[in-house]
Design a protein around this motif. Structure first.
Motif, PDB file in Angstrom:
ATOM      1  N   PHE A   1       0.464 -13.513 -11.328  1.00 41.84           N
ATOM      2  CA  PHE A   1       0.209 -12.069 -10.780  1.00 41.84           C
ATOM      3  C   PHE A   1       0.755 -11.846  -9.422  1.00 41.84           C
ATOM      4  O   PHE A   1       0.846 -12.866  -8.922  1.00 41.84           O
ATOM      5  N   GLY A   2       1.420 -10.844  -9.290  1.00 43.09           N
ATOM      6  CA  GLY A   2       1.871 -10.423  -7.849  1.00 43.09           C
ATOM      7  C   GLY A   2       0.467  -9.690  -7.144  1.00 43.09           C
ATOM      8  O   GLY A   2      -0.651  -9.647  -7.724  1.00 43.09           O
ATOM      9  N   PRO A   3       0.815  -9.572  -5.781  1.00 43.78           N
ATOM     10  CA  PRO A   3      -0.654  -9.185  -5.094  1.00 43.78           C
ATOM     11  C   PRO A   3      -0.987  -7.618  -5.223  1.00 43.78           C
ATOM     12  O   PRO A   3      -1.986  -7.235  -5.043  1.00 43.78           O
ATOM     13  N   GLY A   4      -0.161  -6.913  -6.035  1.00 44.37           N
ATOM     14  CA  GLY A   4      -0.312  -5.674  -6.444  1.00 44.37           C
ATOM     15  C   GLY A   4       0.165  -4.520  -5.039  1.00 44.37           C
ATOM     16  O   GLY A   4       0.339  -4.827  -4.321  1.00 44.37           O
ATOM     17  N   THR A   5       0.010  -3.206  -5.889  1.00 44.65           N
ATOM     18  CA  THR A   5       0.384  -2.267  -4.783  1.00 44.65           C
ATOM     19  C   THR A   5      -0.789  -1.296  -4.918  1.00 44.65           C
ATOM     20  O   THR A   5      -1.109  -0.859  -6.223  1.00 44.65           O
ATOM     21  N   ARG A   6      -1.355  -1.077  -3.868  1.00 43.22           N
ATOM     22  CA  ARG A   6      -2.603  -0.190  -3.729  1.00 43.22           C
ATOM     23  C   ARG A   6      -1.941   1.158  -3.709  1.00 43.22           C
ATOM     24  O   ARG A   6      -1.412   1.613  -2.641  1.00 43.22           O
ATOM     25  N   LEU A   7      -2.235   1.826  -4.646  1.00 44.06           N
ATOM     26  CA  LEU A   7      -1.654   3.512  -4.614  1.00 44.06           C
ATOM     27  C   LEU A   7      -2.988   4.383  -4.221  1.00 44.06           C
ATOM     28  O   LEU A   7      -3.914   4.253  -5.162  1.00 44.06           O
ATOM     29  N   THR A   8      -2.663   5.563  -3.454  1.00 49.37           N
ATOM     30  CA  THR A   8      -3.813   6.306  -3.171  1.00 49.37           C
ATOM     31  C   THR A   8      -3.129   7.663  -3.051  1.00 49.37           C
ATOM     32  O   THR A   8      -2.051   7.863  -2.485  1.00 49.37           O
ATOM     33  N   VAL A   9      -3.716   8.373  -3.947  1.00 47.89           N
ATOM     34  CA  VAL A   9      -3.116   9.952  -4.092  1.00 47.89           C
ATOM     35  C   VAL A   9      -4.320  10.741  -3.342  1.00 47.89           C
ATOM     36  O   VAL A   9      -5.218  10.896  -3.789  1.00 47.89           O
ATOM     37  N   LEU A  10      -3.709  11.456  -2.492  1.00 45.34           N
ATOM     38  CA  LEU A  10      -4.702  12.409  -1.898  1.00 45.34           C
ATOM     39  C   LEU A  10      -4.660  13.612  -2.445  1.00 45.34           C
ATOM     40  O   LEU A  10      -3.990  14.209  -2.932  1.00 45.34           O
TER      41      LEU A  10
ATOM     42  N   ASN B   1       0.887  -1.108   0.090  1.00 43.64           N
ATOM     43  CA  ASN B   1      -0.008  -0.050   0.119  1.00 43.64           C
ATOM     44  C   ASN B   1       0.882   1.297  -0.058  1.00 43.64           C
ATOM     45  O   ASN B   1       1.993   1.286   0.691  1.00 43.64           O
ATOM     46  N   LYS B   2       0.363   2.326  -0.852  1.00 42.15           N
ATOM     47  CA  LYS B   2       1.163   3.538  -0.779  1.00 42.15           C
ATOM     48  C   LYS B   2       0.130   4.684  -0.736  1.00 42.15           C
ATOM     49  O   LYS B   2      -0.703   4.531  -1.736  1.00 42.15           O
ATOM     50  N   VAL B   3       0.376   5.534   0.305  1.00 45.22           N
ATOM     51  CA  VAL B   3      -0.370   6.612   0.262  1.00 45.22           C
ATOM     52  C   VAL B   3       0.725   7.995   0.037  1.00 45.22           C
ATOM     53  O   VAL B   3       1.639   7.944   0.687  1.00 45.22           O
ATOM     54  N   THR B   4       0.201   8.635  -0.915  1.00 47.64           N
ATOM     55  CA  THR B   4       1.086   9.657  -1.299  1.00 47.64           C
ATOM     56  C   THR B   4       0.226  11.019  -1.580  1.00 47.64           C
ATOM     57  O   THR B   4      -0.964  11.044  -1.770  1.00 47.64           O
ATOM     58  N   GLU B   5       0.648  12.184  -1.422  1.00 46.66           N
ATOM     59  CA  GLU B   5       0.134  13.423  -1.694  1.00 46.66           C
ATOM     60  C   GLU B   5       0.294  13.605  -3.312  1.00 46.66           C
ATOM     61  O   GLU B   5       1.228  13.445  -3.973  1.00 46.66           O
TER      62      GLU B   5
ATOM     63  N   VAL C   1       6.174   8.851  -6.951  1.00 43.33           N
ATOM     64  CA  VAL C   1       6.362   7.162  -6.335  1.00 43.33           C
ATOM     65  C   VAL C   1       6.865   6.239  -7.139  1.00 43.33           C
ATOM     66  O   VAL C   1       7.007   6.349  -8.447  1.00 43.33           O
ATOM     67  N   GLU C   2       7.482   5.424  -6.819  1.00 43.39           N
ATOM     68  CA  GLU C   2       8.413   4.105  -7.019  1.00 43.39           C
ATOM     69  C   GLU C   2       7.676   2.858  -6.736  1.00 43.39           C
ATOM     70  O   GLU C   2       7.782   2.573  -5.471  1.00 43.39           O
ATOM     71  N   LEU C   3       7.271   1.996  -7.486  1.00 39.09           N
ATOM     72  CA  LEU C   3       6.730   0.531  -7.337  1.00 39.09           C
ATOM     73  C   LEU C   3       7.486  -0.381  -7.725  1.00 39.09           C
ATOM     74  O   LEU C   3       7.937  -0.259  -8.903  1.00 39.09           O
ATOM     75  N   ARG C   4       7.821  -1.356  -7.082  1.00 34.05           N
ATOM     76  CA  ARG C   4       8.644  -2.812  -7.307  1.00 34.05           C
ATOM     77  C   ARG C   4       8.096  -3.877  -7.490  1.00 34.05           C
ATOM     78  O   ARG C   4       6.986  -4.208  -6.980  1.00 34.05           O
TER      79      ARG C   4
ATOM     80  N   GLN D   1       5.586   9.923 -11.724  1.00 36.77           N
ATOM     81  CA  GLN D   1       6.183  11.426 -11.335  1.00 36.77           C
ATOM     82  C   GLN D   1       4.863  12.205 -11.292  1.00 36.77           C
ATOM     83  O   GLN D   1       3.599  11.973 -11.885  1.00 36.77           O
ATOM     84  N   ARG D   2       4.880  13.427 -10.289  1.00 36.03           N
ATOM     85  CA  ARG D   2       3.755  14.230 -10.092  1.00 36.03           C
ATOM     86  C   ARG D   2       2.664  13.532  -9.929  1.00 36.03           C
ATOM     87  O   ARG D   2       1.662  14.044 -10.901  1.00 36.03           O
ATOM     88  N   THR D   3       2.510  12.580  -9.197  1.00 31.62           N
ATOM     89  CA  THR D   3       1.155  11.888  -9.134  1.00 31.62           C
ATOM     90  C   THR D   3      -0.115  12.899  -9.033  1.00 31.62           C
ATOM     91  O   THR D   3      -0.072  13.910  -8.415  1.00 31.62           O
ATOM     92  N   GLN D   4      -1.014  12.412  -9.740  1.00 31.82           N
ATOM     93  CA  GLN D   4      -2.493  13.027  -9.692  1.00 31.82           C
ATOM     94  C   GLN D   4      -3.471  12.029  -8.960  1.00 31.82           C
ATOM     95  O   GLN D   4      -3.440  10.920  -9.105  1.00 31.82           O
ATOM     96  N   GLN D   5      -4.495  12.464  -8.442  1.00 33.21           N
ATOM     97  CA  GLN D   5      -5.576  11.827  -7.842  1.00 33.21           C
ATOM     98  C   GLN D   5      -6.011  10.684  -8.962  1.00 33.21           C
ATOM     99  O   GLN D   5      -6.445   9.582  -8.410  1.00 33.21           O
ATOM    100  N   GLU D   6      -6.243  10.834 -10.133  1.00 34.18           N
ATOM    101  CA  GLU D   6      -6.654   9.803 -10.840  1.00 34.18           C
ATOM    102  C   GLU D   6      -5.729   8.707 -11.367  1.00 34.18           C
ATOM    103  O   GLU D   6      -5.926   7.866 -11.884  1.00 34.18           O
TER     104      GLU D   6
END
Lengths: 111, 113
Positions: free
Chosen positions: B104-113, B10-14, B19-22, B80-85
């Motif tokens: 498949f891997g379990p995934g990374t849940r990204l939330t951009v606030l 899980n990743k929550v960012t502004e 962000v970097e996902l591996r 780069q420069r994450t957006q809410q979408e």
């Protein structure tokens, strides 16, 4: 037109029912076909491959109709644990991005 | 053997941050795929690596998205420069070769606030 099209559902069926999903694909040169299952908030997992002659795995039967360009998945004697989204997957075997996923059909088996 | 692993889970960012996902594919798998799945939607192809060939980037939605893979091992997806979408689950998959079964891997849940 999408390369792979599925009815999103949801299909709500009682336990023990038989349910069938269809999936159509647009590229007649497609070579191989699969059904994946995706549980809520989980990653997709391979359910079964689809062979030209049709194939069965326990309660699950997959069939391919090349002339009409569709594949089907039949689930007999539905269990509560079958509730999931079923993804139709097609291998175009051209170019480098081989597998194309449909958007999925949601199944809800009710007690 | 181990399956495909992804981090973070899980990743929550502004908004505006990078962000970097591996993704760590199954050992020996030459093909690696990145997908995005928005809530209640299907899988959206992003990028595909096959061995040492140039990647197929045709699914990347904008130039804010990039990915790298070192040989036949780890891959990173950078936004780069994450957006809410951009909020979605980012799934990585690997296969022995092009067209083979994808795991498949379990995934990374990204939330951009």
């Amino acid at each position: 037109r999408k390369e792979v099209e599925q009815d999103p559902g949801p299909f709500n069926v009682p336990e023990g029912a038989t349910v069938a999903f269809n999936c159509t694909y647009s590229n007649s040169a497609s070579q191989s076909f699969f059904w994946y299952r995706q549980d809520c908030r989980k990653e997709p997992k391979l359910l079964m491959s689809v062979y030209s002659s049709g194939n069965e795995d326990g309660r699950f039967t997959a069939q391919l109709n090349r002339a009409s360009q569709y594949i089907s998945l039949l689930i007999r004697d539905s269990k509560l644990s079958d509730s999931a989204t079923y993804l139709c997957v097609v291998n175009r075997d051209t170019g480098r991005r081989a597998l194309t996923f449909g958007s999925g059909t949601r199944l809800q088996v009710q007690p | 053997g181990a399956g495909v692993s992804q981090s973070p889970s899980n990743k929550v960012t502004e908004k505006g941050k990078d962000v970097e996902l591996r993704c760590d594919p199954i050992s020996g798998h030459t093909a690696l795929y990145w997908y995005r799945q928005r809530l209640g939607q299907g899988l959206e192809f992003l990028i595909y690596f096959q061995g040492n060939s140039a990647p197929d980037k045709s699914g990347l939605p904008s130039d804010r998205f990039s990915a790298e893979r070192t040989g036949e091992s780890v891959s990173t997806l950078t936004i780069q420069r994450t957006q809410q979408e951009d909020s979605a689950v980012y799934l990585c998959a690997s296969s022995r070769d092009r067209g083979d079964t994808q795991y498949f891997g379990p995934g990374t849940r990204l939330t951009v606030l």
